[in-house]
Scaffold this active site. Structure first.
Site, PDB file in Angstrom:
ATOM      1  N   ASP A  13      30.890  12.754 -26.728  1.00 54.28           N
ATOM      2  CA  ASP A  13      30.095  13.916 -26.302  1.00 54.28           C
ATOM      3  C   ASP A  13      28.926  13.525 -25.403  1.00 54.28           C
ATOM      4  OD1 ASP A  13      31.708  15.495 -28.025  1.00 54.28           O
ATOM      5  OD2 ASP A  13      30.464  14.848 -29.702  1.00 54.28           O
ATOM      6  N   LYS A  16      30.887  13.100 -20.468  1.00 53.26           N
ATOM      7  CA  LYS A  16      31.804  12.379 -19.566  1.00 53.26           C
ATOM      8  C   LYS A  16      32.549  13.317 -18.630  1.00 53.26           C
ATOM      9  CE  LYS A  16      33.832  10.471 -23.120  1.00 53.26           C
ATOM     10  NZ  LYS A  16      32.916  10.837 -24.193  1.00 53.26           N
ATOM     11  N   GLY A  40      36.958  16.820 -26.201  1.00 51.00           N
ATOM     12  CA  GLY A  40      36.648  18.119 -25.602  1.00 51.00           C
ATOM     13  C   GLY A  40      35.711  17.875 -24.443  1.00 51.00           C
ATOM     14  N   HIS A  41      36.247  17.874 -23.235  1.00 46.32           N
ATOM     15  CA  HIS A  41      35.420  17.611 -22.055  1.00 46.32           C
ATOM     16  C   HIS A  41      35.038  18.924 -21.393  1.00 46.32           C
ATOM     17  CE1 HIS A  41      37.035  13.233 -21.666  1.00 46.32           C
ATOM     18  NE2 HIS A  41      36.189  13.400 -22.654  1.00 46.32           N
ATOM     19  N   GLN A 224      36.067  10.166 -26.307  1.00 48.23           N
ATOM     20  CA  GLN A 224      35.206   9.696 -27.414  1.00 48.23           C
ATOM     21  C   GLN A 224      34.188   8.681 -26.860  1.00 48.23           C
ATOM     22  OE1 GLN A 224      38.882   9.544 -28.310  1.00 48.23           O
ATOM     23  NE2 GLN A 224      38.540  11.689 -28.672  1.00 48.23           N
TER      24      GLN A 224
HETATM   25  P1  IMP Z   1      39.599  11.863 -35.301  1.00 47.76           P
HETATM   26  O1  IMP Z   1      39.537  11.281 -33.927  1.00 47.76           O
HETATM   27  O2  IMP Z   1      39.939  13.322 -35.306  1.00 47.76           O
HETATM   28  O3  IMP Z   1      40.464  11.067 -36.222  1.00 47.76           O
HETATM   29  O4  IMP Z   1      38.125  11.801 -35.928  1.00 47.76           O
HETATM   30  C1  IMP Z   1      37.495  10.567 -36.253  1.00 47.76           C
HETATM   31  C2  IMP Z   1      36.001  10.627 -35.945  1.00 47.76           C
HETATM   32  O5  IMP Z   1      35.816  10.680 -34.552  1.00 47.76           O
HETATM   33  C3  IMP Z   1      35.287  11.864 -36.498  1.00 47.76           C
HETATM   34  O6  IMP Z   1      33.977  11.490 -36.873  1.00 47.76           O
HETATM   35  C4  IMP Z   1      35.233  12.800 -35.319  1.00 47.76           C
HETATM   36  O7  IMP Z   1      34.171  13.718 -35.418  1.00 47.76           O
HETATM   37  C5  IMP Z   1      35.028  11.811 -34.193  1.00 47.76           C
HETATM   38  N1  IMP Z   1      35.515  12.288 -32.899  1.00 47.76           N
HETATM   39  C6  IMP Z   1      36.787  12.352 -32.461  1.00 47.76           C
HETATM   40  N2  IMP Z   1      36.852  12.821 -31.215  1.00 47.76           N
HETATM   41  C7  IMP Z   1      35.591  13.031 -30.824  1.00 47.76           C
HETATM   42  C8  IMP Z   1      34.996  13.485 -29.593  1.00 47.76           C
HETATM   43  O8  IMP Z   1      35.663  13.771 -28.597  1.00 47.76           O
HETATM   44  N3  IMP Z   1      33.639  13.563 -29.598  1.00 47.76           N
HETATM   45  C9  IMP Z   1      32.879  13.219 -30.656  1.00 47.76           C
HETATM   46  N4  IMP Z   1      33.390  12.793 -31.812  1.00 47.76           N
HETATM   47  C10 IMP Z   1      34.725  12.693 -31.898  1.00 47.76           C
END
Ligand code: IMP
Length: 426
Positions: A13, A16, A40-41, A224
């Site tokens: 977040d 990017k 989520g971009h 991420q």
């Molecule tokens: P997962 O990727 O859904 O398995 O989540 C694992 C961890 O990564 C959790 O803490 C999510 O909130 C975090 N996470 C996954 N994708 C994002 C992103 O795009 N932005 C921020 N946090 C993310």
């Protein structure tokens, strides 16, 4: 020739999508190489706001080709929906969008298993995943039972593989008395998605290599952030892919010899969604102000983001692992009203000072931030068009954090619009 990798330096977040949108002005190809629709971009163009979960952010530049590389995990039903929504806004995909034959697919059973695993965890050890099935899909890939995009090109083969896996997972889900997959309903959606996506499924390793060897400008779009990397992040409170620059090559099939430039994106402060250590997290009024002014709510799940001061210890580690050449620092304007700004320059853990991020997350959980502070600029930065137009104190803050993380400033962003971004050349 220029091949740029852009990654997040914090917990995701960082903004990017917006920086990529700015950089894609003269780029021929944008490649996603890891993650899935957990990302989520957000991109704002004029008065329109778009949130992309799977599709590379270059889709809004008409001449840019967009690639979903083999390192990405793809939910075919969600991808179809995302493409349809963008098509309705006038975006064309023809001859400018490809999905790797080797991408692993996310199915509903992966999402259910994601939920089940979270439910089974000790309440204090929950990861707070997005429940998009990311971990279970990468798990299947490593366990060599995943279904890849190429299998959608043969509907019979795809159906039999899906049914086989869905039955296997339903047995597990049933054993835990958990919600099961409605195989017939799911199959109907998947068949439609497979037919819709088929023209875009290609051997993208060839496409990307051809573009690089012919001198096309390529941009790799990370999702991420480094602190969520499965190896270098705050394990196990991480996502299930490598979010760092090395993954751009393994997740696309392009050799590292082509990489010419690395951008690291970081906010002027820190945020995190989900569980896990966050040494500079604020639980007070200042944290609330940052959340409100910065609209810090997840683009994918809508969850409020945890907010805190800039953490130079983890960001420096992140710049080192990623080999950051240039920083893109976002959301500077969010700090405009604050009287005092704090930056964490070391951690204190069990009475010992740490200048580098420890690999043991249990130690990270105990880290107390050691802060240095400076007075805020308390004036509006959102209209600045260059570094020189920023208040002197804001310039000092930026120079200070760049020096602490040992990288040069390349881009500054002072608001969500395309126009609120400018480049800085040291
Ligand atoms: P997962 O990727 O859904 O398995 O989540 C694992 C961890 O990564 C959790 O803490 C999510 O909130 C975090 N996470 C996954 N994708 C994002 C992103 O795009 N932005 C921020 N946090 C993310």
């Amino acid at each position: 020739m220029s091949t740029t990798i852009l990654v997040g330096l914090q917990w995701g977040d960082e903004g990017k999508g917006k920086i990529i949108d700015v950089l894609t002005k003269d780029v021929g190809m944008v490649v996603r190489f890891q993650g899935g629709n957990n990302a989520g971009h957000t991109v704002e163009i004029g008065n329109d706001k778009y949130v992309l979960h799977l599709i590379p952010s270059g889709i809004f530049r008409k001449k840019t080709k967009n690639i979903i590389g083999n390192g990405v995990v793809v939910n075919p039903v969600i991808l179809k929906e995302e493409m349809e929504a963008l098509s309705q806004s006038g975006v064309s995909f023809k001859n400018r969008f490809e999905i790797s034959t080797r991408s692993h697919l996310i199915f509903q059973y992966h999402c259910l298993i994601d939920g089940l695993k979270e439910q089974q965890r000790n309440p204090e050890k929950k990861i707070g995943t997005t429940k998009r099935g990311i971990g279970p899909t990468y798990g299947d890939k490593a366990a060599r039972r995943g279904i890849r995009a190429l299998e959608m090109l043969d509907i019979k083969r795809f159906e039999s593989r899906f049914r086989e896996e869905a039955e296997y997972y339903n047995t597990i889900l049933e054993g835990f008395d958990f919600e099961k997959v409605d195989v017939e309903t799911e199959w109907r959606k998947l068949k439609e998605a497979a037919e819709f996506l088929a023209p875009y499924i290609k051997d993208t390793v060839l496409t990307v290599n051809k573009a690089a060897s012919s001198g096309k400008k390529i941009l790799f779009e990370g999702a991420q952030g480094m602190l969520l990397d499965v190896d270098y992040g705050t394990y196990p409170y991480v996502t299930s892919s490598n979010t760092t620059t090395g993954a751009a090559c393994t997740g696309s099939g392009l050799s590292p010899k082509y990489i010419t430039e690395i951008y690291g994106v970081m906010k002027a402060y820190c945020t995190r969604v989900g569980e896990g250590p966050f040494p500079t997290e604020l639980f007070n009024e200042e944290g609330e102000t940052i959340r409100k002014i910065g609209s810090e709510f997840g683009a994918t799940t809508g969850r409020p983001r945890r907010c805190g001061w800039f953490d130079a210890v983890s960001a420096k580690y992140s710049c080192m692992v990623n080999g950051t050449d240039k920083l893109a620092i976002t959301k500077l304007d969010v700090l405009d009203k604050l009287k005092t700004l704090k930056v964490c320059t070391a951690y204190e853990i069990d009475g010992i000072q740490y200048k580098a991020m420890p690999s043991d997350t249990e130690l990270m959980e105990k880290a107390k931030p050691i802060y240095e502070e400076m007075a805020g600029w308390q004036s509006d930065t959102s209209k600045a068009k260059s570094f020189d137009e920023l208040p002197l104190q804001a310039q000092n803050y930026l120079k200070w954090i760049a020096e602490l993380v040992n990288a040069d400033i390349g881009i500054i962003s002072v608001g969500p619009k395309r126009s609120q971004t400018f480049t800085v050349f040291p």
